[in-house]
Design an enzyme around this catalytic site. Sequence first.
Site, PDB file in Angstrom:
ATOM      1  N   TYR A 152       0.962  -1.488  -0.147  1.00  0.00           N
ATOM      2  CA  TYR A 152       0.150   0.159   0.032  1.00  0.00           C
ATOM      3  C   TYR A 152       0.637   1.031   0.035  1.00  0.00           C
ATOM      4  CZ  TYR A 152      -3.834   3.101   1.341  1.00  0.00           C
ATOM      5  OH  TYR A 152      -4.873   4.048   1.530  1.00  0.00           O
ATOM      6  N   LYS A 156       0.815   4.111  -3.155  1.00  0.00           N
ATOM      7  CA  LYS A 156       0.448   5.486  -2.839  1.00  0.00           C
ATOM      8  C   LYS A 156       1.628   6.444  -2.823  1.00  0.00           C
ATOM      9  CE  LYS A 156      -3.639   4.677  -2.053  1.00  0.00           C
ATOM     10  NZ  LYS A 156      -4.896   4.815  -2.900  1.00  0.00           N
TER      11      LYS A 156
HETATM   12  N1  NAD Z   1     -10.049   5.126   4.184  1.00  0.00           N
HETATM   13  C1  NAD Z   1      -8.841   5.590   4.772  1.00  0.00           C
HETATM   14  O1  NAD Z   1      -8.149   6.016   5.693  1.00  0.00           O
HETATM   15  C2  NAD Z   1      -8.654   6.666   3.651  1.00  0.00           C
HETATM   16  C3  NAD Z   1      -6.890   6.460   3.998  1.00  0.00           C
HETATM   17  C4  NAD Z   1      -5.955   7.573   2.737  1.00  0.00           C
HETATM   18  C5  NAD Z   1      -6.546   7.515   1.497  1.00  0.00           C
HETATM   19  N2  NAD Z   1      -7.492   6.488   1.356  1.00  0.00           N
HETATM   20  C6  NAD Z   1      -7.772   5.931  -0.187  1.00  0.00           C
HETATM   21  O2  NAD Z   1      -8.815   6.815  -0.637  1.00  0.00           O
HETATM   22  C7  NAD Z   1      -8.745   5.868  -1.865  1.00  0.00           C
HETATM   23  C8  NAD Z   1     -11.097   5.042  -0.936  1.00  0.00           C
HETATM   24  O3  NAD Z   1     -11.086   4.933  -0.755  1.00  0.00           O
HETATM   25  P1  NAD Z   1     -12.070   4.671   0.578  1.00  0.00           P
HETATM   26  O4  NAD Z   1     -11.243   4.815   2.212  1.00  0.00           O
HETATM   27  O5  NAD Z   1     -13.029   5.419   0.561  1.00  0.00           O
HETATM   28  O6  NAD Z   1     -12.460   2.883   1.032  1.00  0.00           O
HETATM   29  P2  NAD Z   1     -13.815   1.941   0.049  1.00  0.00           P
HETATM   30  O7  NAD Z   1     -13.101   1.516   0.911  1.00  0.00           O
HETATM   31  O8  NAD Z   1     -15.028   2.888   0.976  1.00  0.00           O
HETATM   32  O9  NAD Z   1     -13.746   2.650  -1.238  1.00  0.00           O
HETATM   33  C9  NAD Z   1     -12.786   2.436  -2.115  1.00  0.00           C
HETATM   34  C10 NAD Z   1     -13.954   1.712  -3.476  1.00  0.00           C
HETATM   35  O10 NAD Z   1     -13.329   1.415  -4.315  1.00  0.00           O
HETATM   36  C11 NAD Z   1     -13.637  -0.110  -4.907  1.00  0.00           C
HETATM   37  N3  NAD Z   1     -12.835  -0.791  -5.363  1.00  0.00           N
HETATM   38  C12 NAD Z   1     -11.214  -1.392  -5.449  1.00  0.00           C
HETATM   39  N4  NAD Z   1     -11.186  -2.131  -5.584  1.00  0.00           N
HETATM   40  C13 NAD Z   1     -11.738  -2.541  -6.570  1.00  0.00           C
HETATM   41  C14 NAD Z   1     -11.276  -2.214  -8.624  1.00  0.00           C
HETATM   42  N5  NAD Z   1     -10.285  -3.162  -8.193  1.00  0.00           N
HETATM   43  N6  NAD Z   1     -12.172  -1.553  -9.358  1.00  0.00           N
HETATM   44  C15 NAD Z   1     -13.025  -0.523  -8.964  1.00  0.00           C
HETATM   45  N7  NAD Z   1     -13.143  -0.696  -7.348  1.00  0.00           N
HETATM   46  C16 NAD Z   1     -12.721  -0.833  -6.751  1.00  0.00           C
HETATM   47  C17 NAD Z   1     -14.227  -0.854  -3.664  1.00  0.00           C
HETATM   48  O11 NAD Z   1     -15.614  -1.502  -4.191  1.00  0.00           O
HETATM   49  C18 NAD Z   1     -15.261   0.301  -2.809  1.00  0.00           C
HETATM   50  O12 NAD Z   1     -15.983   0.382  -3.253  1.00  0.00           O
HETATM   51  C19 NAD Z   1      -8.184   4.026  -1.485  1.00  0.00           C
HETATM   52  O13 NAD Z   1      -7.616   4.473  -2.393  1.00  0.00           O
HETATM   53  C20 NAD Z   1      -7.796   4.680  -0.476  1.00  0.00           C
HETATM   54  O14 NAD Z   1      -6.682   3.689  -0.404  1.00  0.00           O
HETATM   55  C21 NAD Z   1      -8.858   5.799   1.870  1.00  0.00           C
END
Ligand code: NAD
Length: 259
Positions: A152, A156
């Site tokens: 991860y 990123k």
């Molecule tokens: N939640 C956190 O703390 C956090 C922190 C930093 C970065 N992020 C990043 O933010 C982004 C969104 O994360 P989130 O927290 O909203 O997560 P989440 O799991 O709530 O939403 C992510 C969505 O992406 C979809 N997804 C995953 N793999 C996929 C694929 N192969 N093809 C199509 N869709 C796919 C999932 O089905 C899900 O609906 C991610 O890139 C994550 O790395 C999240």
Amino acid sequence: MTTAPRNVLITGAGSGIGAAVAAIFAAQGDRVHLLDISESRLESVVASLPEGSAQAHVVDVTDYYGVAGVVESIAAAGSIDVLAGCAGVFDGLAGIEQTSRELWDRVIDINLTGTFNVVKPVAQQMISQGSGSIVLIGSIAASRALPDGLAYDTSKAALEGMTRRLAVDLGRYGINANLVAPGVVETGIRATSEEILGDMVPDTKVGVGTNPDLMKMLIPMQRGGLASEVAATVYFLAGDGAAYISGDVIHVDGGWIAT
Ligand SMILES: NC(=O)c1ccc[n+]([C@@H]2O[C@H](COP(=O)([O-])OP(=O)(O)OC[C@H]3O[C@@H](n4cnc5c(N)ncnc54)[C@H](O)[C@@H]3O)[C@@H](O)[C@H]2O)c1
């Protein structure tokens, strides 16, 4: 000024940050194209948005030709004005000892190659239009290694490099590319990552997001962020007010990056 409606493609739009991004654009009258691997999550997001504002596309971002087909269908009906690349999975705290080749491949394939798969056809379309905004979602994990897994963190950090190169390549066409790097955000990422990665990940439930004491220690604002706070930054970066910002990383992390 930006004239609505714009065509906005949002990956990972079925949950969390992607769903919040869909909500803010749709509320402002833009047309949102929601791409996610999960049909049921997409259905509930579409139902929550103003009627007729959203179109769902059930595709895995690792499917290069599937993604290209979605981009082609949106472009055929007009333009792609904004890409918000939010799809991603989380590998818990899996370090070098816990990261199997299988886990590495899957996380890199979704978070990094999956982003390329979307950016490539979208950039080609935006070049032909001579306009557009690309906003990718990275993470504090690119700068602070401990709270996330090896694959991860790597994915990123690589997205920050991709963003800089996109800014270099696309600036001459009037297209900007930026990355929003959230800290901890309260979303469904642990459950969705467990669903998508299965038992490849030792434990997605551990981490700063599930430990209030650690959160207080690491984050000056002493709380997790809201998906809507990340979405508001994406919305800003895709708008006229940010037209001259490109190749940048904006942290939405309660001050974590300052520590
Ligand atoms: N939640 C956190 O703390 C956090 C922190 C930093 C970065 N992020 C990043 O933010 C982004 C969104 O994360 P989130 O927290 O909203 O997560 P989440 O799991 O709530 O939403 C992510 C969505 O992406 C979809 N997804 C995953 N793999 C996929 C694929 N192969 N093809 C199509 N869709 C796919 C999932 O089905 C899900 O609906 C991610 O890139 C994550 O790395 C999240």
